[in-house]
Structures are given as C-alpha cells and as structure tokens.
Write an enzyme that holds these catalytic residues in place. Structure first.
Site, PDB file in Angstrom:
ATOM      1  N   GLY A 156     -37.206   4.518 -50.154  1.00  9.94           N
ATOM      2  CA  GLY A 156     -37.682   5.752 -49.287  1.00  9.94           C
ATOM      3  C   GLY A 156     -38.339   6.804 -49.875  1.00  9.94           C
ATOM      4  O   GLY A 156     -38.964   6.488 -51.028  1.00  9.94           O
ATOM      5  N   SER A 157     -38.328   7.747 -49.452  1.00 12.06           N
ATOM      6  CA  SER A 157     -39.272   9.000 -49.846  1.00 12.06           C
ATOM      7  C   SER A 157     -38.974   9.717 -51.276  1.00 12.06           C
ATOM      8  O   SER A 157     -37.631   9.685 -51.629  1.00 12.06           O
ATOM      9  CB  SER A 157     -39.151  10.158 -48.614  1.00 12.06           C
ATOM     10  OG  SER A 157     -39.229  11.334 -49.225  1.00 12.06           O
TER      11      SER A 157
END
Lengths: 139, 425
Positions: free
Chosen positions: A64-65
């Site tokens: 993810g981020s």
C-alpha cells in the site's frame, strides 16, 4: 514443554515476548491500520477489526501507500504498537516501518514463520540473537 | 553499510544534532534494507505538514518537536536547520482556501498554516500536490530522487526514467536534511528490468481503459515490473498518471515499461535486458469486464452524493474537460462535484476562468489535498463516484461509503443528474 526456534536476521534489536498475531496477507499502513487503538481497518483483510497492540505481529510485510511508516510510528507514540514484528518480504515500506516502530524485528528466518507460528501462540523474539521461539502453542 | 567521509561527518555531528539524527535514521533504515551505501539526491518529495493530531503526541506543541519526531524519528526535540536538498511538500491535509468546506476547525486550520510557514522558512517548496511532476518538479532520466507518494513514484520511475523507491515520511525528512538516501532497490540499474510480460489484447484508448488495465496489472504482478506489449495508441500524461496510480494501489508497482513510449525501454527485449520474462500474462475483454465490476463492487445505490475528480491531482486539461462537459448544465441540488488540483494549477485555472465556470455550474475547484488524504467528505455522503481507480479503491475503505467508477463523462453526468448511469462500453 517443547519449544521451537527459528533463526534469522535481527533488524531492530531487543527482546520481547507476547501473544502472536499471524496473517499470510501483507498489511497496508495508511488506510489499513488505525493507530489510536492499534487495529487493522482494511476492509478485505483477514485481520480486520483485530488489535496488534502489544502482540508479536507475524506477517509477510508491507503493502500500500508510502504512509506505512507514519502509521506505525504513530502507533508507537500512542502506545498501541506491536511488541515485536516478524516478516518475510523486504521492501522500503516495511524497512522504514520497523525502524521507526522501534520494536524488535526479524526477517530472513530459516523456516516459514507464517506457518510455524499460529495466532495465540506465546512467542519470544530475540532480535539481538536473531531468534524467534514459540514458547507455548495454543494447542 | 559503508559511509562516505561526508556522511560519517554528518553522523558524527559536524552539522549539528538534527543532521546527525537524520543520518542515524538513514543508517538504521539502510542496514535493515541491506543497502551497501547511500546515494546523493537533490530531489526530495515528502509530507511534512502537521496538525494538532501530530503535535499532541509529541509531548510538545512546537514545530521543531513535530519535525524531529515525525519527520526524523529523532529521540528528542531538536532545533531543525534549513533543508540541504531541494525539498518539496507533497499533498497535505488541508485546502488553505476551502478548509471550512472540509469541516476543518479554526484551531486545526491554524496548526496546519503554522506548519506550512515552518516548512517554508526551512526551504521546503510548498507544492502541496501528489503530482509534483505536473507543476515543475520533473526529474530527468537517471536522476536519483527520494519521493513519497506511490502514484508519483511510479510515474517518475517509469515515464521519466528517474530513480526512486517508495520512501516514507521519516526517510524523506532525513533526506531533506542530508541530501542522501539508501542506494537500494530501484536506484540500482540491475533492478530496473521487467519481470512480467503483459500481452494487452484489448484496445486501451481512454483514461478509463488505462485505469482498468493498471488496476488489473497491479493485482496480477504485486510488486513486479510489468512490461506492456500491444499498446497501439500513444497515451498522454493523464492516461499514464491514472494507469500508474491504479497499478500502485491494487499491487505495489513502482516501475513499468511501455516499450517505445516510457523512458527506459525502446523494445520488449530491452525492457527485459534480453532475458526471458519470469511470467507472461494476457489482458483480455473478460479481464477488463471483471476489473470494471470489481471496481464498482461497493456501488449499490444509484443516487450519487459526491463526484470526485482529480486523483491523482487534475491537469489543466482535465479541469477544462470538466468545464466543457458542464456547459449549459448544472450540478444537481442533491449532489456535489469537487475537482482537485495542485495549488499552482489552481492559480492558472482561475486565470483561465475555469474556476469561475465550475462555481457557476455548482461545482467546486479545490487544491492542496483530497478526500482520501484529508479524510473528509460533504456531510451525509453515502455514495461517491470518480474517474479514478485509485480513489474508488481507497475511499470506500477509508470513509465507509459506496463508490462508483467510470469515465469522466459518466461522472459529470452523475453530478448533473444526481444518478449513476455509468456502464462499461
């Protein structure tokens, strides 16, 4: 009582014991965990709703981020960080994440921690010696 | 990890305690990665704006303390010097003009404004966007960068051929003060070749097509390096921006190659350095259909409360397209249409009359932030629609709303009618 020990590479030093929380799914930081209560909030994650606070988190690693490190950093400041982290797949997100979470961390183990340890097992992480020991299983 | 003499001197405190703490963080981080050394960088993009949520957990409300803790992982509050590297603020928590629309309190606004002033005093350029490459930070091929923001990382690695890993807040904060970052991952030339060959058997034409393809590829390759074969129409910045953002959201793609179009591979052979792909994948109409359905799987109610455009931040061209689609029409009384863009482009959009045209049609031009990062929506929002695969991936999870994904035309139509009527064509 029999114990099992895996050997690997200590990343962040220290020793911690705790109940294992094991998942075979990588974790998102930003948008995936909520640091105030140290919970997983990613809707489709098998740990959704569960708390990692004070537990030994055994997981593949980070996805993810780029906000991953910031969320676990925040969990340390709020007192909801895992007691230790054991993971299998290196990337920049997990590397920075374990550094700023400042808990004992291990990778590159000589056995698969995702199958050797089960949620609820009582485990000891000695990152100075590079050891993950299952002290008590859930039976 | 081997340190160069200037790096050792920084670690030893020759440039003060904050720089020493920054170097200490980079050494700890580099050793966990297994990096052999650091590399110089003069292009750092990080997120260093703090509000009261951050300062209250530091035990001190001061901006030095917040930067030391959150941006450097320093053990104690430290006076922070001006940044050494060219440093840029990415997207932040608040639109400084529309903070009330966001639902930000005056106290929280003051905290963010003070943090901005602090960043500016320290020489951090206040770009306030997830797309620095749209507003002047355009790294050159081979340039070593230290960027956060997955959609920006995949763009500059792939389209421009610059070199960065996905960095975090603390590593970019440390890079800003030292001009160094671990030489690992995508900084090394040998890690920049393809892993998966994707046979694209469907015409990939508009932004929706590129978003679908990116989302599907990300799911298939995770953190691999996909190489796209079969692209027949040259994509523009907007399409590649949507493609990369989608692939970075569903997987962890930080680099891809479209031979003949992106920076580092003229041919498929070059993309794989002459080696055979580790894996081959085929993108067919069935995959396209399934991906569309997956992206629309949280959408149930046809009434749309908010249409969100500008993830990643919209170009001037995208803003103009919204203005044209709205011509002679008006946003429905029960819906909102928000368009997000970098702060700098907002200025131009105002000069061009786009901002006024949007407002006249009942839409709103916003900047600096977005609903996912700022975690805000119009009051009572239950259903959103967007042309961004990334936004529809994140927002339903973060904000507990239903999400529809479609073309820009579908989205503007939803804002005007208050009803989702999109379909895959």
């Amino acid at each position: 009582m029999s114990t099992r020990t895996l050997h690997g590479r200590g990343l962040v030093g220290g020793v911690a014991e705790g109940e294992a929380l094991v998942t075979t799914e990588a974790l998102s930081g930003w948008g995936g965990v909520e640091p105030r209560r140290g919970r997983v909030i990613e809707l489709r994650h098998e740990l959704v709703g569960q708390s990692f606070a004070g537990k030994v988190l055994v997981f593949p690693g980070a996805k993810g981020s780029s906000g991953w490190s910031g969320m676990f950093h925040m969990s340390r400041l709020m007192g909801t960080a895992p007691a230790a982290m054991v993971f299998t797949t290196m990337n920049t997100k997990i590397a920075l994440g374990v550094v700023v979470t400042r808990v004992p961390a291990l990778t590159d183990l000589d056995g698969d921690p995702l199958t050797s340890v089960r949620t609820g097992d009582w485990v000891r992480v000695d990152a100075d010696r590079g050891e993950l020991t299952v002290l008590r299983t859930t039976g | 990890m081997r340190l160069a003499p200037d790096e050792q001197a920084m670690l030893d405190g020759d440039q003060g305690e904050a720089v020493a703490a920054a170097m200490d963080l980079l050494v700890r981080y580099g050793e966990v990665l297994g990096a052999e050394r650091l590399v110089d960088t003069d292009n750092v993009c990080g997120a260093n704006l703090f509000g009261s949520r951050h300062t209250m957990v530091c035990g001190s409300p001061g901006p030095d303390a917040a930067f030391a803790e959150h941006s450097l992982d320093a053990p104690a509050p430290l006076p922070i010097p001006a940044v050494r590297a060219q440093s840029y603020q990415l997207i932040g928590p608040m639109d400084t003009r529309n903070w009330e629309v966001q639902g930000v309190s005056p106290e929280e606004r003051d905290a963010v404004v003070a943090s901005e002033a602090y960043s500016a005093e320290h020489g951090i350029h206040l770009m306030n966007t997830c797309t620095p490459y749209q507003v002047g930070n355009v790294p050159v091929k081979g340039e070593h960068c230290a960027w956060m923001e997955s959609s920006a990382v995949v763009y500059v690695n792939s389209v421009l051929g610059a070199r960065t890993n996905v960095e975090g807040r603390e590593s970019t904060g440390a890079a800003m003060l030292t001009g160094k970052i671990p030489y690992w991952g995508y900084h090394l030339p040998e890690n920049r070749f393809g892993s998966h060959l994707v046979d694209v058997g469907v015409p990939v034409v508009d932004t929706l097509d590129w978003g679908l393809l990116g989302y599907w590829i990300g799911e298939q390759v995770a953190e691999g390096v996909p190489v796209l074969d079969g692209i027949t129409a040259t994509p523009d910045l907007v399409k590649l921006k949507h493609f990369g953002a989608a692939a970075a959201s569903s997987g962890g793609v930080e680099l891809y190659h479209v031979p003949g179009i992106t920076a580092e591979a003229r041919t498929v052979e070059e993309a794989f350095d002459g080696a055979a792909p580790a894996e081959r994948l085929a993108y067919t109409p069935a995959e396209r259909q399934r991906t569309y359905e997956h992206l629309n799987s949280t959408g149930r109610d046809e009434h749309v409360d908010l249409v969100m455009i500008g993830c990643p931040h919209a170009t001037l061209g995208q803003i103009r397209d919204v203005v044209r689609l709205l011509e002679g029409r008006r946003v429905h009384a029960d819906s909102e249409l928000w368009v997000f863009t970098p702060r700098a482009l907002r200025e131009v959009a105002e000069s061009n009359g786009y901002a006024r045209a949007l407002e006249a049609a009942g839409a709103r031009l916003m900047s600096d932030t977005c609903p996912a990062i700022g975690q805000f929506l119009p009051k009572g929002t239950r259903v959103i629609a967007t042309d961004s695969a990334k936004q529809v991936h994140y927002l339903p999870a973060i904000m507990d709303v239903q999400g529809w994904f479609g073309t820009l035309g579908d989205c503007v139509d939803a804002a005007v009618t208050g009803t989702w009527r999109g379909e895959l064509r």
